[in-house]
Write a protein that holds these residues in place. Structure first.
Motif, PDB file in Angstrom:
ATOM      1  N   GLN A  92      -5.182 -68.568  17.380  1.00 47.55           N
ATOM      2  CA  GLN A  92      -6.439 -69.301  17.581  1.00 47.55           C
ATOM      3  C   GLN A  92      -6.623 -69.665  19.048  1.00 47.55           C
ATOM      4  O   GLN A  92      -7.726 -69.593  19.592  1.00 47.55           O
ATOM      5  CB  GLN A  92      -6.454 -70.566  16.716  1.00 47.55           C
ATOM      6  CG  GLN A  92      -6.617 -70.266  15.236  1.00 47.55           C
ATOM      7  CD  GLN A  92      -6.780 -71.540  14.437  1.00 47.55           C
ATOM      8  OE1 GLN A  92      -5.894 -72.380  14.395  1.00 47.55           O
ATOM      9  NE2 GLN A  92      -7.911 -71.691  13.793  1.00 47.55           N
ATOM     10  N   LYS A  93      -5.525 -70.044  19.694  1.00 49.81           N
ATOM     11  CA  LYS A  93      -5.632 -70.408  21.108  1.00 49.81           C
ATOM     12  C   LYS A  93      -6.057 -69.199  21.939  1.00 49.81           C
ATOM     13  O   LYS A  93      -6.865 -69.309  22.866  1.00 49.81           O
ATOM     14  CB  LYS A  93      -4.317 -70.971  21.627  1.00 49.81           C
ATOM     15  CG  LYS A  93      -4.491 -71.526  23.028  1.00 49.81           C
ATOM     16  CD  LYS A  93      -3.250 -72.139  23.590  1.00 49.81           C
ATOM     17  CE  LYS A  93      -3.532 -72.647  24.997  1.00 49.81           C
ATOM     18  NZ  LYS A  93      -2.330 -72.685  25.805  1.00 49.81           N
ATOM     19  N   ALA A  94      -5.515 -68.033  21.556  1.00 51.43           N
ATOM     20  CA  ALA A  94      -5.853 -66.819  22.309  1.00 51.43           C
ATOM     21  C   ALA A  94      -7.336 -66.488  22.210  1.00 51.43           C
ATOM     22  O   ALA A  94      -7.899 -65.808  23.074  1.00 51.43           O
ATOM     23  CB  ALA A  94      -5.003 -65.657  21.796  1.00 51.43           C
ATOM     24  N   ALA A  95      -7.984 -66.982  21.129  1.00 48.58           N
ATOM     25  CA  ALA A  95      -9.421 -66.720  20.966  1.00 48.58           C
ATOM     26  C   ALA A  95     -10.269 -67.613  21.876  1.00 48.58           C
ATOM     27  O   ALA A  95     -11.465 -67.394  22.036  1.00 48.58           O
ATOM     28  CB  ALA A  95      -9.819 -66.933  19.506  1.00 48.58           C
ATOM     29  N   LEU A  96      -9.643 -68.629  22.451  1.00 48.75           N
ATOM     30  CA  LEU A  96     -10.372 -69.533  23.346  1.00 48.75           C
ATOM     31  C   LEU A  96     -10.134 -69.092  24.769  1.00 48.75           C
ATOM     32  O   LEU A  96      -9.006 -69.090  25.238  1.00 48.75           O
ATOM     33  CB  LEU A  96      -9.842 -70.959  23.191  1.00 48.75           C
ATOM     34  CG  LEU A  96     -10.140 -71.648  21.880  1.00 48.75           C
ATOM     35  CD1 LEU A  96      -9.373 -72.956  21.807  1.00 48.75           C
ATOM     36  CD2 LEU A  96     -11.626 -71.915  21.749  1.00 48.75           C
ATOM     37  N   ARG A  97     -11.177 -68.734  25.449  1.00 51.85           N
ATOM     38  CA  ARG A  97     -10.976 -68.230  26.809  1.00 51.85           C
ATOM     39  C   ARG A  97     -11.693 -69.103  27.824  1.00 51.85           C
ATOM     40  O   ARG A  97     -12.778 -69.601  27.563  1.00 51.85           O
ATOM     41  CB  ARG A  97     -11.520 -66.804  26.918  1.00 51.85           C
ATOM     42  CG  ARG A  97     -10.785 -65.836  26.048  1.00 51.85           C
ATOM     43  CD  ARG A  97     -10.892 -64.415  26.592  1.00 51.85           C
ATOM     44  NE  ARG A  97     -10.215 -63.497  25.684  1.00 51.85           N
ATOM     45  CZ  ARG A  97      -8.903 -63.284  25.690  1.00 51.85           C
ATOM     46  NH1 ARG A  97      -8.137 -63.896  26.558  1.00 51.85           N
ATOM     47  NH2 ARG A  97      -8.361 -62.441  24.828  1.00 51.85           N
ATOM     48  N   ASP A  98     -11.069 -69.239  28.969  1.00 46.55           N
ATOM     49  CA  ASP A  98     -11.789 -69.807  30.099  1.00 46.55           C
ATOM     50  C   ASP A  98     -12.755 -68.717  30.555  1.00 46.55           C
ATOM     51  O   ASP A  98     -12.389 -67.539  30.551  1.00 46.55           O
ATOM     52  CB  ASP A  98     -10.823 -70.126  31.245  1.00 46.55           C
ATOM     53  CG  ASP A  98      -9.894 -71.287  30.895  1.00 46.55           C
ATOM     54  OD1 ASP A  98     -10.087 -71.907  29.833  1.00 46.55           O
ATOM     55  OD2 ASP A  98      -8.981 -71.563  31.692  1.00 46.55           O
ATOM     56  N   ILE A  99     -13.975 -69.089  30.927  1.00 47.32           N
ATOM     57  CA  ILE A  99     -14.915 -68.059  31.384  1.00 47.32           C
ATOM     58  C   ILE A  99     -15.471 -68.403  32.765  1.00 47.32           C
ATOM     59  O   ILE A  99     -15.500 -69.571  33.172  1.00 47.32           O
ATOM     60  CB  ILE A  99     -16.095 -67.848  30.402  1.00 47.32           C
ATOM     61  CG1 ILE A  99     -16.940 -69.129  30.267  1.00 47.32           C
ATOM     62  CG2 ILE A  99     -15.615 -67.378  29.049  1.00 47.32           C
ATOM     63  CD1 ILE A  99     -18.311 -68.874  29.649  1.00 47.32           C
ATOM     64  N   GLU A 100     -15.879 -67.352  33.467  1.00 46.05           N
ATOM     65  CA  GLU A 100     -16.593 -67.533  34.733  1.00 46.05           C
ATOM     66  C   GLU A 100     -17.575 -66.371  34.827  1.00 46.05           C
ATOM     67  O   GLU A 100     -17.157 -65.216  34.733  1.00 46.05           O
ATOM     68  CB  GLU A 100     -15.634 -67.528  35.921  1.00 46.05           C
ATOM     69  CG  GLU A 100     -16.356 -67.852  37.214  1.00 46.05           C
ATOM     70  CD  GLU A 100     -15.417 -68.021  38.403  1.00 46.05           C
ATOM     71  OE1 GLU A 100     -14.807 -69.100  38.533  1.00 46.05           O
ATOM     72  OE2 GLU A 100     -15.311 -67.068  39.190  1.00 46.05           O
TER      73      GLU A 100
END
Ligand code: NAD
Ligand code: ZN
Length: 443
Positions: A92-100
């Protein structure tokens, strides 16, 4: 609607009176902890749990001693459960990404997921020592990267429960306290002379624990309102039988005397057979005292005419656990929108979800499933945005729109923040407090 309510529990007004009593108790207790700190906590620990140790926090040697008391088989089972919970939490954590992203040339917008810096994990142990709640809160916080994880559970028979302490420690708790109920949640959230306050309190508990979290929300963050367990079985007679429906309803009704259990079916024969089977099981279930009280006061059976009716009712009731044992489980998966967690098909059940399978067991109750899912790694992460402008042209362009939009709302000071950039980066002169000109800044 031709839903037939075959069996009902307490009335709305009776439930409201129960709530009001809990609310008042919690309000008074939290005010006392805020005013008198450790002294209030110690008095409550004695009053509710007959517990008065020199320190509520366990020392490293007390933690070690507790671990030594846990049989090897139990330790292996705890490790197995934690491995499953970690595996799913990491996915689940891997599905959360920092984005820019660059939304316009020279305009860079992004977000970062940042862990909450300190959390207090409540592990319930009033009626049952809920070892699994330690995995669900502490381990998940650890996977999220929370740097300070505090865990607290009430004493069991006057002492820390060894398997709970072991589970907390293995999951990565940095501080372990032996405190229960309002005093635990209150002390972690408000802080005392000896307990540093946390930023967020999480975890399930009885009605007092859930209400304490509700009243503390704002002062600290909370995960969700995870009060007394609720279970729903949606069943059709070709997929489910009375023994399975009754077993799965009573399996969760034993949590406490106020745990709702509800059957929704389109089959009157299955409903009637389940009612009879529940009576039979209640005569042999060792925890029948609690399960029978729950079933009497909070048990419901609904008989519907169609799947659409069953679905509508299930979504409306938004139960914590929803077992779907029907001839169209996937249809429910696609169409259910309000619940804590779904358990699909006859092989799946809530007990595995509670203890071992890997999904989180801390789930929304009392219809909170309308606005939140359960505890998960994302609840420990805060998503914070940032922005950066990298070109003069973008600085002048965005600020020229900004200048006019600020003045549209009457914000002259805001507009000047924009105008300063239009002047400096666009080379356009604007009188103080005037809107930026349109023609010079065409996109
Ligand atoms: N929603 C979920 O995700 C979820 C998951 C697991 C368990 N649960 C629920 O957690 C609950 C656990 O409840 P529990 O009571 O066994 O354990 P608990 O640890 O939540 O509560 C025990 C504490 O309650 C306090 N207490 C007891 N009586 C009190 C009173 N009259 N006034 C004020 N405080 C009092 C005591 O301090 C005691 O330490 C159950 O209702 C269970 O269904 C919910
Ligand atoms: Zn359960």
């Amino acid at each position: 609607m031709t839903i037939r309510h075959l069996k009902t529990g307490k009335s709305e007004s009776e439930r409201a009176a129960d709530d009001a009593r809990v609310r008042a108790t919690v309000e008074q207790a939290l005010a006392d902890i805020a005013a008198r700190g450790d002294a209030a906590v110690r008095e409550m620990a004695w009053r509710f749990d007959r517990h008065d140790p020199p320190s509520f926090r366990l020392s490293p040697s007390e933690i070690e001693a507790a671990m030594q008391k846990v049989p090897a088989r139990d330790m292996a089972d705890i490790r197995f459960a934690q491995a499953q919970i970690r595996r799913f939490a990491e996915a689940q954590k891997a599905a959360l990404r920092d984005i820019e992203v660059e939304t316009l040339p020279g305009v860079i917008l992004g977000h970062r997921n940042i862990p909450v810096q300190s959390v207090g994990c409540y592990v319930p142990a009033g009626r049952f020592p809920m070892v699994a709640s330690a995995h669900m809160s502490v381990l998940t916080a650890q996977v999220a990267g929370v740097p300070r994880i505090v865990a607290s559970a009430p004493p069991v028979n006057g002492a820390p429960h060894p398997a709970i302490v072991a589970a907390m420690h293995l999951a990565g708790a940095h501080e372990i306290y032996v405190l229960g109920g309002i005093q635990a949640v209150g002390a972690m959230a408000l802080g005392t002379e000896t307990i540093r306050p946390v930023d967020m309190v999480v975890g399930p508990g009885n009605a007092h624990v859930a209400e304490a979290k509700r009243q503390l929300f704002g002062r600290v963050g909370i995960d969700l309102l995870a009060g007394p367990t609720e279970t729903m079985v949606i069943a059709t007679e070709d997929a489910c039988d009375a023994e399975m429906a009754a077993t799965d309803l009573l399996g969760q009704a034993e949590h406490g005397p106020n745990s709702p259990a509800c059957l929704i079916t389109n089959s009157l024969p299955l409903a009637e057979a389940t009612l009879a089977e529940i009576d039979r099981l209640l005569s042999i279930l060792p925890t029948r005292e609690t399960a029978a009280a729950s079933w009497r006061d909070h048990g419901d059976i609904y008989v519907c005419d169609s799947h659409e009716e069953m679905l509508g009712l299930a979504n409306d009731l938004a139960y914590e656990h929803v077992q779907v044992i029907t001839d169209r489980d996937d249809w429910y998966l696609e169409n259910m929108h309000s619940y804590g967690a779904l358990f699909l098909g006859p092989r799946t059940h809530v007990a595995n979800g509670d203890k071992v399978i890997g999904t989180n067991h801390t789930l929304p109750t009392r219809r909170a499933g309308r606005y939140t899912g359960g505890l998960w790694v994302g609840k420990f992460l805060k998503t914070h945005s940032y922005q950066r402008i990298t070109t003069d042209r973008a600085a002048a362009l965005v600020s020229s729109h900004g200048s006019r939009l600020c003045l549209l709302e009457g914000f002259v000071g805001h507009a000047e923040q924009c105008n300063l950039r239009v002047r400096r980066h666009g080379g356009i002169d604007i009188p103080y407090g005037a809107p930026a000109p349109v023609q010079d800044m065409a996109e």
